[in-house]
Motif scaffolding. Structure first.
Motif, PDB file in Angstrom:
ATOM      1  N   ARG A  23       0.831  -1.219   0.000  1.00 38.92           N
ATOM      2  CA  ARG A  23       0.000   0.000   0.000  1.00 38.92           C
ATOM      3  C   ARG A  23       0.859   1.260   0.000  1.00 38.92           C
ATOM      4  O   ARG A  23       0.621   2.189  -0.773  1.00 38.92           O
ATOM      5  N   ALA A  24       1.877   1.308   0.862  1.00 43.93           N
ATOM      6  CA  ALA A  24       2.748   2.490   0.925  1.00 43.93           C
ATOM      7  C   ALA A  24       3.503   2.679  -0.388  1.00 43.93           C
ATOM      8  O   ALA A  24       3.687   3.815  -0.837  1.00 43.93           O
ATOM      9  N   SER A  25       3.911   1.582  -1.015  1.00 49.11           N
ATOM     10  CA  SER A  25       4.624   1.678  -2.296  1.00 49.11           C
ATOM     11  C   SER A  25       3.728   2.237  -3.399  1.00 49.11           C
ATOM     12  O   SER A  25       4.188   2.981  -4.266  1.00 49.11           O
ATOM     13  N   ARG A  26       2.451   1.879  -3.358  1.00 52.53           N
ATOM     14  CA  ARG A  26       1.516   2.432  -4.340  1.00 52.53           C
ATOM     15  C   ARG A  26       1.239   3.906  -4.060  1.00 52.53           C
ATOM     16  O   ARG A  26       1.131   4.709  -4.983  1.00 52.53           O
ATOM     17  N   GLU A  27       1.110   4.255  -2.803  1.00 51.43           N
ATOM     18  CA  GLU A  27       0.793   5.639  -2.415  1.00 51.43           C
ATOM     19  C   GLU A  27       1.990   6.569  -2.598  1.00 51.43           C
ATOM     20  O   GLU A  27       1.830   7.724  -2.975  1.00 51.43           O
ATOM     21  N   LEU A  28       3.170   6.061  -2.303  1.00 51.57           N
ATOM     22  CA  LEU A  28       4.401   6.858  -2.365  1.00 51.57           C
ATOM     23  C   LEU A  28       5.468   6.041  -3.105  1.00 51.57           C
ATOM     24  O   LEU A  28       6.320   5.405  -2.490  1.00 51.57           O
ATOM     25  N   PRO A  29       5.454   6.080  -4.439  1.00 54.09           N
ATOM     26  CA  PRO A  29       6.338   5.219  -5.233  1.00 54.09           C
ATOM     27  C   PRO A  29       7.832   5.357  -4.941  1.00 54.09           C
ATOM     28  O   PRO A  29       8.594   4.445  -5.228  1.00 54.09           O
ATOM     29  N   GLY A  30       8.275   6.424  -4.322  1.00 52.06           N
ATOM     30  CA  GLY A  30       9.708   6.615  -4.066  1.00 52.06           C
ATOM     31  C   GLY A  30      10.225   5.974  -2.790  1.00 52.06           C
ATOM     32  O   GLY A  30      11.420   6.048  -2.514  1.00 52.06           O
ATOM     33  N   ILE A  31       9.365   5.331  -2.019  1.00 54.24           N
ATOM     34  CA  ILE A  31       9.854   4.756  -0.764  1.00 54.24           C
ATOM     35  C   ILE A  31      10.733   3.538  -1.019  1.00 54.24           C
ATOM     36  O   ILE A  31      10.704   2.948  -2.098  1.00 54.24           O
ATOM     37  N   ASP A  32      11.499   3.163  -0.005  1.00 56.98           N
ATOM     38  CA  ASP A  32      12.353   1.974  -0.078  1.00 56.98           C
ATOM     39  C   ASP A  32      11.635   0.836   0.641  1.00 56.98           C
ATOM     40  O   ASP A  32      11.619   0.777   1.873  1.00 56.98           O
ATOM     41  N   PRO A  33      11.020  -0.077  -0.100  1.00 54.24           N
ATOM     42  CA  PRO A  33      10.250  -1.144   0.538  1.00 54.24           C
ATOM     43  C   PRO A  33      11.112  -2.122   1.350  1.00 54.24           C
ATOM     44  O   PRO A  33      10.653  -2.687   2.333  1.00 54.24           O
ATOM     45  N   LEU A  34      12.359  -2.306   0.961  1.00 57.60           N
ATOM     46  CA  LEU A  34      13.225  -3.219   1.710  1.00 57.60           C
ATOM     47  C   LEU A  34      13.551  -2.636   3.089  1.00 57.60           C
ATOM     48  O   LEU A  34      13.493  -3.349   4.097  1.00 57.60           O
ATOM     49  N   ALA A  35      13.875  -1.349   3.128  1.00 57.20           N
ATOM     50  CA  ALA A  35      14.136  -0.698   4.421  1.00 57.20           C
ATOM     51  C   ALA A  35      12.872  -0.727   5.279  1.00 57.20           C
ATOM     52  O   ALA A  35      12.936  -0.962   6.495  1.00 57.20           O
ATOM     53  N   MET A  36      11.733  -0.496   4.649  1.00 54.15           N
ATOM     54  CA  MET A  36      10.467  -0.522   5.376  1.00 54.15           C
ATOM     55  C   MET A  36      10.215  -1.908   5.963  1.00 54.15           C
ATOM     56  O   MET A  36       9.836  -2.051   7.127  1.00 54.15           O
ATOM     57  N   ARG A  37      10.460  -2.960   5.174  1.00 54.04           N
ATOM     58  CA  ARG A  37      10.268  -4.335   5.647  1.00 54.04           C
ATOM     59  C   ARG A  37      11.220  -4.643   6.805  1.00 54.04           C
ATOM     60  O   ARG A  37      10.830  -5.259   7.795  1.00 54.04           O
ATOM     61  N   LEU A  38      12.462  -4.221   6.690  1.00 50.99           N
ATOM     62  CA  LEU A  38      13.439  -4.458   7.750  1.00 50.99           C
ATOM     63  C   LEU A  38      12.974  -3.848   9.064  1.00 50.99           C
ATOM     64  O   LEU A  38      12.943  -4.513  10.106  1.00 50.99           O
ATOM     65  N   VAL A  39      12.597  -2.575   9.024  1.00 47.02           N
ATOM     66  CA  VAL A  39      12.212  -1.880  10.255  1.00 47.02           C
ATOM     67  C   VAL A  39      10.904  -2.425  10.816  1.00 47.02           C
ATOM     68  O   VAL A  39      10.791  -2.656  12.030  1.00 47.02           O
ATOM     69  N   LEU A  40       9.906  -2.645   9.964  1.00 51.92           N
ATOM     70  CA  LEU A  40       8.642  -3.201  10.452  1.00 51.92           C
ATOM     71  C   LEU A  40       8.841  -4.590  11.064  1.00 51.92           C
ATOM     72  O   LEU A  40       8.292  -4.891  12.129  1.00 51.92           O
ATOM     73  N   THR A  41       9.614  -5.432  10.402  1.00 55.18           N
ATOM     74  CA  THR A  41       9.845  -6.789  10.908  1.00 55.18           C
ATOM     75  C   THR A  41      10.622  -6.755  12.215  1.00 55.18           C
ATOM     76  O   THR A  41      10.272  -7.458  13.173  1.00 55.18           O
ATOM     77  N   LEU A  42      11.658  -5.939  12.273  1.00 56.72           N
ATOM     78  CA  LEU A  42      12.451  -5.823  13.499  1.00 56.72           C
ATOM     79  C   LEU A  42      11.599  -5.309  14.657  1.00 56.72           C
ATOM     80  O   LEU A  42      11.627  -5.853  15.759  1.00 56.72           O
TER      81      LEU A  42
END
Length: 179
Positions: A23-42
Protein backbone atom coordinates in the motif's frame (compact mmCIF):
# COMPACT_ATOMS: atom_id res chain seq x y z
CA UNK A 1 -2.82 10.03 -2.67
CA UNK A 2 -5.94 7.94 -2.66
CA UNK A 3 -8.27 7.62 0.27
CA UNK A 4 -9.23 3.97 -0.15
CA UNK A 5 -10.26 2.15 2.99
CA UNK A 6 -8.10 -0.90 3.66
CA UNK A 7 -9.69 -4.34 3.62
CA UNK A 8 -8.69 -5.20 7.18
CA UNK A 9 -10.51 -8.51 7.37
CA UNK A 10 -7.61 -10.48 5.91
CA UNK A 11 -4.86 -8.81 7.92
CA UNK A 12 -3.10 -10.12 10.98
CA UNK A 13 0.03 -9.13 12.89
CA UNK A 14 2.54 -10.43 10.31
CA UNK A 15 0.55 -10.14 7.07
CA UNK A 16 0.10 -6.45 7.79
CA UNK A 17 3.77 -5.96 6.86
CA UNK A 18 3.20 -7.16 3.29
CA UNK A 19 -0.01 -5.15 3.05
CA UNK A 20 1.64 -2.00 4.44
CA UNK A 21 4.59 -2.23 2.07
CA UNK A 22 2.36 -2.82 -0.92
CA UNK A 23 0.00 0.00 0.00
CA UNK A 24 2.75 2.49 0.93
CA UNK A 25 4.62 1.68 -2.30
CA UNK A 26 1.52 2.43 -4.34
CA UNK A 27 0.79 5.64 -2.41
CA UNK A 28 4.40 6.86 -2.36
CA UNK A 29 6.34 5.22 -5.23
CA UNK A 30 9.71 6.62 -4.07
CA UNK A 31 9.85 4.76 -0.76
CA UNK A 32 12.35 1.97 -0.08
CA UNK A 33 10.25 -1.14 0.54
CA UNK A 34 13.23 -3.22 1.71
CA UNK A 35 14.14 -0.70 4.42
CA UNK A 36 10.47 -0.52 5.38
CA UNK A 37 10.27 -4.34 5.65
CA UNK A 38 13.44 -4.46 7.75
CA UNK A 39 12.21 -1.88 10.26
CA UNK A 40 8.64 -3.20 10.45
CA UNK A 41 9.84 -6.79 10.91
CA UNK A 42 12.45 -5.82 13.50
CA UNK A 43 9.96 -3.70 15.42
CA UNK A 44 7.26 -6.37 15.40
CA UNK A 45 9.67 -9.14 16.37
CA UNK A 46 11.05 -7.06 19.26
CA UNK A 47 7.55 -6.18 20.46
CA UNK A 48 6.46 -9.81 20.24
CA UNK A 49 9.48 -10.99 22.22
CA UNK A 50 9.07 -8.31 24.91
CA UNK A 51 5.35 -9.02 25.26
CA UNK A 52 6.07 -12.73 25.66
CA UNK A 53 8.77 -12.17 28.29
CA UNK A 54 6.62 -9.70 30.18
CA UNK A 55 3.48 -11.84 30.15
CA UNK A 56 5.10 -15.21 30.89
CA UNK A 57 7.90 -14.21 33.27
CA UNK A 58 7.42 -10.76 34.77
CA UNK A 59 3.68 -10.09 35.07
CA UNK A 60 3.18 -13.26 37.14
CA UNK A 61 5.65 -11.70 39.60
CA UNK A 62 3.72 -8.44 39.63
CA UNK A 63 6.27 -6.57 37.52
CA UNK A 64 6.00 -4.69 34.28
CA UNK A 65 8.68 -4.92 31.61
CA UNK A 66 10.04 -1.49 32.67
CA UNK A 67 10.02 -2.62 36.31
CA UNK A 68 12.11 -5.65 35.39
CA UNK A 69 14.52 -3.44 33.42
CA UNK A 70 15.07 -1.19 36.44
CA UNK A 71 15.64 -4.13 38.81
CA UNK A 72 17.96 -5.78 36.26
CA UNK A 73 20.04 -2.60 35.87
CA UNK A 74 20.38 -2.13 39.63
CA UNK A 75 21.20 -5.80 40.12
CA UNK A 76 24.00 -5.86 37.57
CA UNK A 77 25.44 -2.38 38.08
CA UNK A 78 25.31 -2.55 41.87
CA UNK A 79 24.05 0.39 43.85
CA UNK A 80 23.79 3.25 41.38
CA UNK A 81 22.41 6.73 40.97
CA UNK A 82 18.91 6.88 39.53
CA UNK A 83 20.16 8.75 36.46
CA UNK A 84 22.63 5.91 35.78
CA UNK A 85 19.86 3.32 36.15
CA UNK A 86 17.79 5.33 33.66
CA UNK A 87 20.68 5.31 31.20
CA UNK A 88 21.41 1.59 31.60
CA UNK A 89 17.75 0.61 31.29
CA UNK A 90 17.11 2.91 28.31
CA UNK A 91 14.40 4.78 30.17
CA UNK A 92 13.74 8.37 31.12
CA UNK A 93 14.64 9.60 34.59
CA UNK A 94 10.97 10.37 35.23
CA UNK A 95 9.94 6.81 34.34
CA UNK A 96 12.63 5.35 36.60
CA UNK A 97 11.58 7.64 39.43
CA UNK A 98 7.95 6.54 39.16
CA UNK A 99 8.90 2.86 38.99
CA UNK A 100 11.30 3.10 41.90
CA UNK A 101 8.50 4.38 44.13
CA UNK A 102 6.52 1.21 43.38
CA UNK A 103 9.55 -1.07 43.72
CA UNK A 104 10.44 0.60 47.02
CA UNK A 105 6.86 0.16 48.27
CA UNK A 106 7.09 -3.52 47.33
CA UNK A 107 10.27 -3.90 49.39
CA UNK A 108 12.58 -4.55 46.43
CA UNK A 109 14.55 -1.29 46.20
CA UNK A 110 16.00 1.19 48.67
CA UNK A 111 16.42 4.87 47.82
CA UNK A 112 19.05 6.96 49.59
CA UNK A 113 20.47 10.42 49.02
CA UNK A 114 23.86 10.36 47.33
CA UNK A 115 26.56 11.60 49.70
CA UNK A 116 28.26 13.69 46.99
CA UNK A 117 25.05 15.47 45.89
CA UNK A 118 21.97 15.87 48.08
CA UNK A 119 19.75 16.07 44.99
CA UNK A 120 20.93 12.76 43.54
CA UNK A 121 19.34 9.47 44.60
CA UNK A 122 21.23 6.19 44.93
CA UNK A 123 19.30 3.00 44.30
CA UNK A 124 20.09 -0.43 45.65
CA UNK A 125 18.29 -3.73 45.97
CA UNK A 126 17.00 -5.05 49.26
CA UNK A 127 17.82 -8.65 50.15
CA UNK A 128 14.30 -9.50 49.01
CA UNK A 129 14.87 -7.58 45.76
CA UNK A 130 18.13 -9.41 45.14
CA UNK A 131 16.47 -12.81 45.60
CA UNK A 132 13.52 -11.75 43.43
CA UNK A 133 15.56 -10.51 40.47
CA UNK A 134 17.92 -13.50 40.56
CA UNK A 135 14.98 -15.91 40.51
CA UNK A 136 13.16 -13.90 37.85
CA UNK A 137 16.20 -13.73 35.65
CA UNK A 138 16.61 -17.50 35.75
CA UNK A 139 13.09 -17.82 34.30
CA UNK A 140 13.75 -14.92 31.92
CA UNK A 141 16.86 -16.60 30.54
CA UNK A 142 15.07 -19.92 30.13
CA UNK A 143 12.52 -18.09 27.96
CA UNK A 144 15.35 -16.34 26.06
CA UNK A 145 16.78 -19.79 25.31
CA UNK A 146 13.42 -20.90 23.93
CA UNK A 147 13.33 -17.87 21.64
CA UNK A 148 16.94 -18.29 20.53
CA UNK A 149 16.46 -22.04 20.03
CA UNK A 150 15.08 -21.59 16.53
CA UNK A 151 18.52 -20.40 15.39
CA UNK A 152 21.80 -22.28 15.38
CA UNK A 153 24.67 -20.81 17.39
CA UNK A 154 26.21 -19.49 14.15
CA UNK A 155 22.89 -17.91 13.12
CA UNK A 156 22.58 -16.29 16.56
CA UNK A 157 26.10 -14.83 16.22
CA UNK A 158 25.29 -13.58 12.71
CA UNK A 159 22.07 -11.92 13.86
CA UNK A 160 23.88 -10.30 16.81
CA UNK A 161 26.60 -8.99 14.47
CA UNK A 162 24.02 -7.60 12.03
CA UNK A 163 22.04 -5.88 14.81
CA UNK A 164 25.25 -4.41 16.23
CA UNK A 165 26.18 -3.16 12.76
CA UNK A 166 22.72 -1.64 12.32
CA UNK A 167 22.86 0.19 15.64
CA UNK A 168 26.48 1.32 15.21
CA UNK A 169 25.57 2.84 11.83
CA UNK A 170 23.01 5.10 13.52
CA UNK A 171 25.77 7.58 14.46
CA UNK A 172 26.10 8.43 10.76
CA UNK A 173 22.66 10.03 10.65
CA UNK A 174 22.45 11.33 14.21
CA UNK A 175 19.73 8.91 15.35
CA UNK A 176 17.98 10.00 18.51
CA UNK A 177 18.49 7.85 21.58
CA UNK A 178 17.93 8.13 25.29
CA UNK A 179 20.77 9.66 27.23
Amino acid sequence: MTHEQPDGDHLHFWSFIDYAIDRASRELPGIDPLAMRLVLTLHRAANMLVYDLESTVHRPRGWSWPGFRVLFAIWLSGPAEAKRVAELSGMSRAAVSALVSTLERDGLVIKARAPHDGRAVNLSLTDSGLRAIATAFQAHNEREQQWAGSLSADEQQTLIALLEKLTAHSVHFAAKQRE
